[in-house]
Design a protein around this motif. Structure first.
Motif, PDB file in Angstrom:
ATOM      1  N   GLY A 136      -1.045  12.122 -15.144  1.00 58.92           N
ATOM      2  CA  GLY A 136      -2.108  12.112 -14.127  1.00 58.92           C
ATOM      3  C   GLY A 136      -1.824  11.050 -13.083  1.00 58.92           C
ATOM      4  O   GLY A 136      -2.730  10.495 -12.466  1.00 58.92           O
ATOM      5  N   ALA A 137      -0.538  10.764 -12.895  1.00 58.79           N
ATOM      6  CA  ALA A 137      -0.146   9.716 -11.938  1.00 58.79           C
ATOM      7  C   ALA A 137       0.273  10.353 -10.619  1.00 58.79           C
ATOM      8  O   ALA A 137       0.441  11.570 -10.517  1.00 58.79           O
ATOM      9  N   ILE A 138       0.477   9.506  -9.629  1.00 58.66           N
ATOM     10  CA  ILE A 138       0.970   9.958  -8.322  1.00 58.66           C
ATOM     11  C   ILE A 138       2.475   9.742  -8.339  1.00 58.66           C
ATOM     12  O   ILE A 138       2.935   8.677  -8.752  1.00 58.66           O
ATOM     13  N   TYR A 139       3.229  10.744  -7.909  1.00 63.13           N
ATOM     14  CA  TYR A 139       4.669  10.461  -7.793  1.00 63.13           C
ATOM     15  C   TYR A 139       5.040  10.389  -6.327  1.00 63.13           C
ATOM     16  O   TYR A 139       4.555  11.156  -5.504  1.00 63.13           O
ATOM     17  N   GLU A 140       5.881   9.433  -6.055  1.00 63.43           N
ATOM     18  CA  GLU A 140       6.263   9.172  -4.665  1.00 63.43           C
ATOM     19  C   GLU A 140       7.767   9.369  -4.572  1.00 63.43           C
ATOM     20  O   GLU A 140       8.531   8.602  -5.171  1.00 63.43           O
ATOM     21  N   GLU A 141       8.169  10.417  -3.870  1.00 62.06           N
ATOM     22  CA  GLU A 141       9.589  10.747  -3.787  1.00 62.06           C
ATOM     23  C   GLU A 141      10.191  10.129  -2.536  1.00 62.06           C
ATOM     24  O   GLU A 141       9.741  10.406  -1.431  1.00 62.06           O
ATOM     25  N   ILE A 142      11.209   9.307  -2.726  1.00 64.06           N
ATOM     26  CA  ILE A 142      11.921   8.709  -1.594  1.00 64.06           C
ATOM     27  C   ILE A 142      13.222   9.488  -1.423  1.00 64.06           C
ATOM     28  O   ILE A 142      14.029   9.568  -2.360  1.00 64.06           O
ATOM     29  N   HIS A 143      13.393  10.069  -0.252  1.00 68.60           N
ATOM     30  CA  HIS A 143      14.564  10.919  -0.039  1.00 68.60           C
ATOM     31  C   HIS A 143      15.855  10.108   0.047  1.00 68.60           C
ATOM     32  O   HIS A 143      15.902   9.077   0.722  1.00 68.60           O
ATOM     33  N   PHE A 144      16.874  10.598  -0.643  1.00 76.30           N
ATOM     34  CA  PHE A 144      18.206  10.032  -0.440  1.00 76.30           C
ATOM     35  C   PHE A 144      18.598  10.246   1.021  1.00 76.30           C
ATOM     36  O   PHE A 144      18.217  11.249   1.646  1.00 76.30           O
ATOM     37  N   GLN A 145      19.393   9.325   1.550  1.00 70.17           N
ATOM     38  CA  GLN A 145      19.953   9.518   2.884  1.00 70.17           C
ATOM     39  C   GLN A 145      21.148  10.471   2.745  1.00 70.17           C
ATOM     40  O   GLN A 145      21.554  10.794   1.634  1.00 70.17           O
ATOM     41  N   SER A 146      21.704  10.888   3.882  1.00 66.79           N
ATOM     42  CA  SER A 146      22.735  11.934   3.807  1.00 66.79           C
ATOM     43  C   SER A 146      23.975  11.467   3.032  1.00 66.79           C
ATOM     44  O   SER A 146      24.709  12.270   2.488  1.00 66.79           O
ATOM     45  N   ASP A 147      24.186  10.137   2.928  1.00 68.20           N
ATOM     46  CA  ASP A 147      25.344   9.656   2.149  1.00 68.20           C
ATOM     47  C   ASP A 147      24.942   9.304   0.700  1.00 68.20           C
ATOM     48  O   ASP A 147      25.646   8.581   0.016  1.00 68.20           O
ATOM     49  N   TRP A 148      23.791   9.799   0.270  1.00 65.08           N
ATOM     50  CA  TRP A 148      23.294   9.584  -1.096  1.00 65.08           C
ATOM     51  C   TRP A 148      23.040   8.109  -1.413  1.00 65.08           C
ATOM     52  O   TRP A 148      23.178   7.664  -2.546  1.00 65.08           O
ATOM     53  N   THR A 149      22.690   7.335  -0.384  1.00 67.94           N
ATOM     54  CA  THR A 149      22.162   5.988  -0.637  1.00 67.94           C
ATOM     55  C   THR A 149      20.656   6.037  -0.399  1.00 67.94           C
ATOM     56  O   THR A 149      20.133   7.027   0.127  1.00 67.94           O
ATOM     57  N   LEU A 150      19.980   4.951  -0.758  1.00 71.35           N
ATOM     58  CA  LEU A 150      18.524   4.888  -0.567  1.00 71.35           C
ATOM     59  C   LEU A 150      18.211   3.752   0.392  1.00 71.35           C
ATOM     60  O   LEU A 150      18.808   2.670   0.281  1.00 71.35           O
TER      61      LEU A 150
END
Ligand SMILES: Cc1ncc(COP(=O)(O)O)c(C=O)c1O
Length: 363
Positions: A136-150
């Protein structure tokens, strides 16, 4: 950044009971196909194609012959002692689980309350999202950048995350974030950082050392992939003892059975088997990467036991279907904004050759 509130207002009217709103609203995790009949070349769920160390089956047979009348050791100490020696920590830094998925569940239940935020990268392991939904939590998705870094959004304190998952190497990309960058992430994050190292035995580096200096770093490991034991269900984590003590309050009392503890202990004891297996997989991985490149795919160099490939000119879903019709199972994955691709597990040389040969005939 995408924010998702999973609590919904959906109607839920069964006669004698009421399912929690967040459970009835969620889809549930769909594991990769596991055909139980028929002969398939299975390259869809990142299992190891080779049988495990012979010591594993012997250890399991010994326990089975001795009978299974008694409950197992609740903390699986035989395994913890060996794992602690391997990583040069005391055994109270280790917690065992019924597969590393069990540990991901325990971590979520321990740290993330209802309505609180769990952070994860996207695209990555879909189970993290399911665990948030169950809680019942909120998930927050942070998109990888195009070179698969964050970028720094992953470590921002703004939404007060209570837990962050980081698969490293990541799935489906097979990419690795360096230990130095992960140390910086841990320093910035206001919560535990779970480095999910299910595939780390196939990679050039890992983060276990970070646990010693960073109280908020927890590393999870799996015996499913690199030890060839997906069917046994065994994983473990390394964390500071204070955290292990809290997590062990949340786990099922006997979360690892006696056969699994014996098999896993024998497996981790046989580091020569692991080194040989890793070398074979890494060699075949290169063949797979080269073969896919020759077919015109964009291939992401992999640090895991699978390879992620996309194609700019050809839709890949029909290729997945064609392979399946020839009894070769790979994983087709589709990500809005990210395109779709094939994730192919590294099998034996013969299996990979069969997969590439089929693709050559249908493309
Ligand atoms: C990133 C990642 N973590 C964890 C797991 C689960 O592993 P286990 O079999 O140990 O539960 C998987 C399985 O595919 C995975 O891809």
């Amino acid at each position: 950044m995408v924010e998702n509130r999973v609590l919904s207002e959906s109607q839920n009217t069964m006669k004698y009971f009421r399912v929690r709103e967040n459970i009835s609203a969620m889809q549930g995790y769909t594991p990769g196909e596991q055909p139980q009949t028929g002969k398939f070349i299975k390259l869809n769920t990142n299992e190891n194609p080779y049988p495990p160390s012979a010591q594993v089956t012997q250890a399991i047979a010994r326990v089975a012959e001795g009978g299974l009348l008694r409950y197992p050791d609740a903390m699986a100490d035989a395994f913890r002692i060996r794992a602690a020696q391997l990583w040069n920590v005391d055994q109270d830094w280790i917690l065992c689980g019924n597969g590393s998925d069990d540990l991901l569940t325990i971590l979520t239940r321990t740290f993330v309350g209802e309505g609180e935020t769990l952070r994860l990268p996207y695209p990555s392991y879909v189970l993290y999202r399911t665990l948030a939904q169950i809680q019942g939590a909120i998930y927050e998705e942070i998109h990888f950048q195009s070179d698969w870094t964050l970028n720094e959004q992953f470590t921002s304190a703004s939404s007060q995350p209570k837990l962050a998952f980081l698969p490293n190497p990541n799935s489906p990309s097979g990419t690795l974030i360096s230990k130095e960058v992960i140390a910086q992430m841990a320093e910035r994050l206001p919560c535990p950082l779970i480095v999910d190292e299910a595939y780390a035995d196939f990679a050039d580096s890992h983060c276990i050392e970070l646990v010693k200096d960073h109280e908020n770093v927890v590393v999870t490991r799996s015996l499913s992939k690199s030890y060839g034991l997906a069917g046994l269900r065994f994983g473990y984590l390394i964390a500071q003892p204070r955290i292990v003590r809290e997590l062990s309050k949340v786990k099922d009392s006997y979360n690892c059975d006696a056969l699994a503890i014996a098999g896993a202990t024998a497996a981790i004891d046989d580091q020569d088997w692991l080194a040989d297996n890793r070398n074979r997989i890494v060699t075949t991985r290169r063949r797979l990467e080269d073969g896919m490149s020759e077919l015109g795919f964009s291939v992401q160099p992999s640090q895991a036991n699978f390879v992620w490939s996309t194609h700019s000119e050809q839709p890949v879903q029909p290729l997945y279907e064609q392979l399946k019709s020839k009894r070769i199972l790979v994983r087709y994955m589709q990500y809005p904004e990210w395109g779709d691709g094939l994730r192919i597990s590294v099998g034996t040389d013969d299996q990979i050759e069969a997969c590439l040969a089929t693709l050559r005939t249908v493309m």
